[in-house]
Enzyme design. Structure first.
Site, PDB file in Angstrom:
ATOM      1  N   TYR A   1     -61.936  35.588  36.134  1.00 45.26           N
ATOM      2  CA  TYR A   1     -60.828  35.186  37.004  1.00 45.26           C
ATOM      3  C   TYR A   1     -61.330  34.779  38.386  1.00 45.26           C
ATOM      4  CZ  TYR A   1     -56.136  35.135  39.024  1.00 45.26           C
ATOM      5  OH  TYR A   1     -54.964  34.741  39.644  1.00 45.26           O
TER       6      TYR A   1
ATOM      7  N   TYR B   1     -48.658  38.670  36.693  1.00 48.99           N
ATOM      8  CA  TYR B   1     -48.628  37.898  35.444  1.00 48.99           C
ATOM      9  C   TYR B   1     -47.910  38.758  34.410  1.00 48.99           C
ATOM     10  CZ  TYR B   1     -52.374  34.790  37.208  1.00 48.99           C
ATOM     11  OH  TYR B   1     -53.127  33.890  37.930  1.00 48.99           O
TER      12      TYR B   1
ATOM     13  N   HIS C   1     -56.842  37.911  48.337  1.00 49.84           N
ATOM     14  CA  HIS C   1     -56.256  38.804  47.326  1.00 49.84           C
ATOM     15  C   HIS C   1     -57.366  39.558  46.608  1.00 49.84           C
ATOM     16  CE1 HIS C   1     -51.885  37.341  46.683  1.00 49.84           C
ATOM     17  NE2 HIS C   1     -52.226  37.311  47.935  1.00 49.84           N
TER      18      HIS C   1
ATOM     19  N   LYS D   1     -57.542  27.939  37.082  1.00 50.99           N
ATOM     20  CA  LYS D   1     -58.891  27.370  37.076  1.00 50.99           C
ATOM     21  C   LYS D   1     -58.988  25.866  37.354  1.00 50.99           C
ATOM     22  CE  LYS D   1     -61.251  30.922  36.713  1.00 50.99           C
ATOM     23  NZ  LYS D   1     -60.545  31.285  37.966  1.00 50.99           N
TER      24      LYS D   1
ATOM     25  N   PRO E   1     -52.577  26.360  33.260  1.00 55.63           N
ATOM     26  CA  PRO E   1     -52.739  26.977  34.582  1.00 55.63           C
ATOM     27  C   PRO E   1     -52.858  28.502  34.587  1.00 55.63           C
ATOM     28  CG  PRO E   1     -50.514  26.112  34.307  1.00 55.63           C
ATOM     29  CD  PRO E   1     -51.281  25.685  33.111  1.00 55.63           C
TER      30      PRO E   1
HETATM   31  P1  RFL Z   1     -55.524  15.107  40.836  1.00 51.90           P
HETATM   32  O1  RFL Z   1     -55.074  16.157  41.811  1.00 51.90           O
HETATM   33  O2  RFL Z   1     -54.637  14.797  39.706  1.00 51.90           O
HETATM   34  O3  RFL Z   1     -55.799  13.796  41.694  1.00 51.90           O
HETATM   35  C1  RFL Z   1     -56.023  12.550  41.069  1.00 51.90           C
HETATM   36  C2  RFL Z   1     -55.692  11.438  42.036  1.00 51.90           C
HETATM   37  O4  RFL Z   1     -55.968  10.192  41.389  1.00 51.90           O
HETATM   38  C3  RFL Z   1     -54.892   9.299  41.615  1.00 51.90           C
HETATM   39  N1  RFL Z   1     -54.815   8.339  40.487  1.00 51.90           N
HETATM   40  C4  RFL Z   1     -55.218   7.066  40.566  1.00 51.90           C
HETATM   41  N2  RFL Z   1     -55.755   6.369  41.563  1.00 51.90           N
HETATM   42  C5  RFL Z   1     -56.046   5.076  41.314  1.00 51.90           C
HETATM   43  N3  RFL Z   1     -55.822   4.458  40.116  1.00 51.90           N
HETATM   44  C6  RFL Z   1     -55.280   5.128  39.095  1.00 51.90           C
HETATM   45  N4  RFL Z   1     -55.069   4.535  37.915  1.00 51.90           N
HETATM   46  C7  RFL Z   1     -54.972   6.500  39.284  1.00 51.90           C
HETATM   47  N5  RFL Z   1     -54.430   7.448  38.511  1.00 51.90           N
HETATM   48  C8  RFL Z   1     -54.341   8.557  39.243  1.00 51.90           C
HETATM   49  C9  RFL Z   1     -53.646  10.178  41.718  1.00 51.90           C
HETATM   50  O5  RFL Z   1     -52.632   9.528  42.487  1.00 51.90           O
HETATM   51  C10 RFL Z   1     -54.225  11.406  42.436  1.00 51.90           C
HETATM   52  O6  RFL Z   1     -54.095  11.306  43.842  1.00 51.90           O
HETATM   53  O7  RFL Z   1     -56.957  15.478  40.223  1.00 51.90           O
HETATM   54  P2  RFL Z   1     -58.189  16.282  40.859  1.00 51.90           P
HETATM   55  O8  RFL Z   1     -58.502  15.755  42.233  1.00 51.90           O
HETATM   56  O9  RFL Z   1     -59.241  16.319  39.829  1.00 51.90           O
HETATM   57  O10 RFL Z   1     -57.627  17.768  41.120  1.00 51.90           O
HETATM   58  C11 RFL Z   1     -57.292  18.616  40.043  1.00 51.90           C
HETATM   59  C12 RFL Z   1     -56.159  19.583  40.440  1.00 51.90           C
HETATM   60  O11 RFL Z   1     -55.120  18.831  41.040  1.00 51.90           O
HETATM   61  C13 RFL Z   1     -55.641  20.385  39.238  1.00 51.90           C
HETATM   62  O12 RFL Z   1     -56.696  20.813  38.424  1.00 51.90           O
HETATM   63  C14 RFL Z   1     -54.832  21.650  39.672  1.00 51.90           C
HETATM   64  O13 RFL Z   1     -53.668  21.313  40.372  1.00 51.90           O
HETATM   65  C15 RFL Z   1     -54.458  22.507  38.447  1.00 51.90           C
HETATM   66  N6  RFL Z   1     -53.650  23.677  38.795  1.00 51.90           N
HETATM   67  C16 RFL Z   1     -54.251  24.829  39.299  1.00 51.90           C
HETATM   68  N7  RFL Z   1     -55.574  24.874  39.537  1.00 51.90           N
HETATM   69  C17 RFL Z   1     -56.143  25.979  40.095  1.00 51.90           C
HETATM   70  O14 RFL Z   1     -57.372  25.998  40.298  1.00 51.90           O
HETATM   71  N8  RFL Z   1     -55.408  27.099  40.462  1.00 51.90           N
HETATM   72  C18 RFL Z   1     -54.063  27.126  40.265  1.00 51.90           C
HETATM   73  O15 RFL Z   1     -53.436  28.101  40.681  1.00 51.90           O
HETATM   74  C19 RFL Z   1     -53.427  25.987  39.629  1.00 51.90           C
HETATM   75  N9  RFL Z   1     -52.120  25.969  39.421  1.00 51.90           N
HETATM   76  C20 RFL Z   1     -52.265  23.664  38.605  1.00 51.90           C
HETATM   77  C21 RFL Z   1     -51.519  24.837  38.918  1.00 51.90           C
HETATM   78  C22 RFL Z   1     -51.610  22.537  38.115  1.00 51.90           C
HETATM   79  C23 RFL Z   1     -50.246  22.559  37.919  1.00 51.90           C
HETATM   80  N10 RFL Z   1     -49.622  21.359  37.445  1.00 51.90           N
HETATM   81  C24 RFL Z   1     -48.500  20.770  38.074  1.00 51.90           C
HETATM   82  C25 RFL Z   1     -50.280  20.576  36.439  1.00 51.90           C
HETATM   83  C26 RFL Z   1     -50.158  24.893  38.730  1.00 51.90           C
HETATM   84  C27 RFL Z   1     -49.510  23.753  38.194  1.00 51.90           C
HETATM   85  C28 RFL Z   1     -48.023  23.874  37.951  1.00 51.90           C
HETATM   86  C1  PHB Z   2     -49.746  29.107  41.841  1.00 46.65           C
HETATM   87  O1  PHB Z   2     -49.583  29.829  42.853  1.00 46.65           O
HETATM   88  O2  PHB Z   2     -49.267  27.972  41.782  1.00 46.65           O
HETATM   89  C2  PHB Z   2     -50.502  29.643  40.693  1.00 46.65           C
HETATM   90  C3  PHB Z   2     -51.159  30.856  40.805  1.00 46.65           C
HETATM   91  C4  PHB Z   2     -51.871  31.357  39.724  1.00 46.65           C
HETATM   92  C5  PHB Z   2     -51.913  30.659  38.550  1.00 46.65           C
HETATM   93  C6  PHB Z   2     -51.278  29.432  38.436  1.00 46.65           C
HETATM   94  C7  PHB Z   2     -50.569  28.914  39.510  1.00 46.65           C
HETATM   95  O3  PHB Z   2     -52.593  31.177  37.478  1.00 46.65           O
END
Ligand code: RFL
Ligand code: PHB
Length: 390
Positions: free
Chosen positions: A385, A201, A72, A297, A293
């Site tokens: 970004y 957005y 993108h 980041k 989100p």
């Molecule tokens: P995770 O992915 O939460 O993985 C942690 C793992 O640890 C396990 N765990 C345990 N294991 C053993 N003992 C325990 N007590 C434990 N407790 C937990 C869990 O089962 C899991 O497998 O952390 P990690 O690896 O640091 O990764 C971080 C990312 O997942 C997170 O920052 C992103 O998903 C955030 N996020 C976004 N980030 C972006 O860079 N770009 C995006 O577009 C973006 N969109 C988003 C997002 C997060 C969202 N939600 C649901 C919070 C959109 C959403 C809606």
């Molecule tokens: C997504 O596709 O899940 C997404 C994209 C951009 C954002 C947050 C989430 O800023």
């Protein structure tokens, strides 16, 4: 069992760190409390910075990401019924983002770890880090009614915001910073073509909306919602009509709708724990920090933490130097705080805050007007970004 680095958490942080260490000949085990299928089914981030994609390449797992990911070059800011395109590629001198779901990235890393025969333990109970203030740390967990112990040199706490590692640190050794936002994001996945080739957005009097995607046939849409709302109150029809209402007319009219196959509400939070190292325990990714989100980041910050920690651990094992691991916390936090600032700013600019006075509303409108009329302001947005360099 003994390994050099015990990794708690099999999300993107733990898997990426494990793969990079494994490729460098450093032994790891990954322990997660969730099942493999649960981890593979989680729907989260969708947009990768080039630095994250580079790390996937470095880990040797970039092939499918390059084949199926969608580059993108820009995105749209929509407000006042109009779109304003942010040309990331031109504004940053050639950087772009890659749309590739966290679900796919996780699958690529788990498949590679399996293929390499590297050990992982899923569905572990009561995982706990021990003795990390000394030089003989270990991790314990229970599985199938038995207690297991893993001795190691270092523990990587990659267990997310609700994990056990950060909580194992004594209160006197850690400082946390937090901001909770008075709204959440209601998100859906639907097997329909995205309304636009690029992300949109939107700031609207009814609240924020985001049009994202996972592929040319799968859309990911979000709308700002109140924190006390429940999923059951949001039928697909209600979601689609509210999303349409918050978008400029040409998008609303072009939107293809269909049944959703995932629907969830996520609260929005900013959070940082300092420092990110406690003796031989390192916190990585969401275990140490959360961003709302809006700036895309979270996953990308997890990747830059992994980059710094991997560099430090490799230096430790290959060059017998502790300087990289000693610098880990400060290097990671310097980048974390800038992403915290950016994510807070994007969130503040694009959402409607309950009980906002007229003054704050006018300031938000001035911010958007300035941004869309100043090349300098657009450049600042674009630079952040696509991700600050590391
Ligand atoms: P995770 O992915 O939460 O993985 C942690 C793992 O640890 C396990 N765990 C345990 N294991 C053993 N003992 C325990 N007590 C434990 N407790 C937990 C869990 O089962 C899991 O497998 O952390 P990690 O690896 O640091 O990764 C971080 C990312 O997942 C997170 O920052 C992103 O998903 C955030 N996020 C976004 N980030 C972006 O860079 N770009 C995006 O577009 C973006 N969109 C988003 C997002 C997060 C969202 N939600 C649901 C919070 C959109 C959403 C809606
Ligand atoms: C997504 O596709 O899940 C997404 C994209 C951009 C954002 C947050 C989430 O800023």
């Amino acid at each position: 069992m003994r390994v050099q680095v015990a990794i708690i958490g099999s999300g993107p942080s733990g898997l990426l760190l494990g793969q990079l260490l494994g490729n460098a000949g450093i032994e790891t085990v990954i322990i997660d409390r969730a099942s493999r299928n649960h981890i593979l089914d989680r729907v989260r981030a969708g947009v990768l910075e080039e630095g994250t994609a580079r790390l996937m390449d470095q880990a040797g797992v970039g092939a499918r990401m390059h084949a199926e990911g969608l580059p993108h070059n820009g995105f749209s800011l929509a407000f006042d019924g109009r779109d304003h395109r942010i040309d990331l590629f031109a504004l940053t001198g050639g950087s772009r983002m890659l749309v590739y779901g966290q679900t796919e990235l996780t699958r690529d890393l788990i498949d590679k770890r399996d293929a390499d025969g590297q050990p992982s333990v899923y569905e572990a109970i009561d995982v706990a880090p021990h003795a990390f203030d000394g030089s003989r740390p270990y991790v314990t967990y229970e599985k199938n009614g038995q207690t297991h112990r893993i001795d190691c040199d270092f523990i990587a706490g990659c267990d997310g915001y609700h994990g056990t590692c950060r909580r194992a640190v004594p209160d006197s050794a850690i400082r946390t910073f937090e901001k909770i936002y008075p709204f959440g994001w209601l998100g859906i996945l639907s097997e329909v073509p995205p309304v636009s080739d690029e992300l949109v957005y939107a700031n609207h009097p009814n609240g924020f909306a985001l049009c994202s995607m996972r592929s040319h046939t799968r859309s990911r849409y979000y709308i700002q919602c109140a924190l006390d709302e429940s999923i059951e109150e949001w039928s697909d029809d209600r979601f689609w009509s509210e999303l349409r209402r918050r978008l400029p007319v040409h998008h609303a009219e072009a939107m293809v709708t269909g049944p959703s196959f995932e629907k969830s509400i996520a609260p929005l939070r900013s959070f940082v724990a300092e420092p990110m190292r406690f003796g031989s325990l390192f916190l990585v990714g969401d275990a140490a920090h959360i961003v709302p989100p809006t700036g895309a980041k979270g996953l990308n910050l997890a990747a830059s933490d992994v980059h710094y920690l991997f560099a430090g651990l490799r230096e430790y094992y290959e060059d017998r130097s502790a300087s990289g691991i000693d610098a880990y916390s400060a290097r990671a936090l310097a980048r974390v705080w800038k992403a915290e600032r950016f994510s807070w700013w994007m969130t503040t600019m694009l959402h409607r805050f309950p009980n906002t006075g007229d003054f704050d509303q006018k300031i938000q409108e001035a911010e958007l007007d300035y941004l869309t009329h100043s090349h300098a302001a657009e450049k600042v947005l674009a630079e952040n970004y696509v991700g600050l360099p590391y």
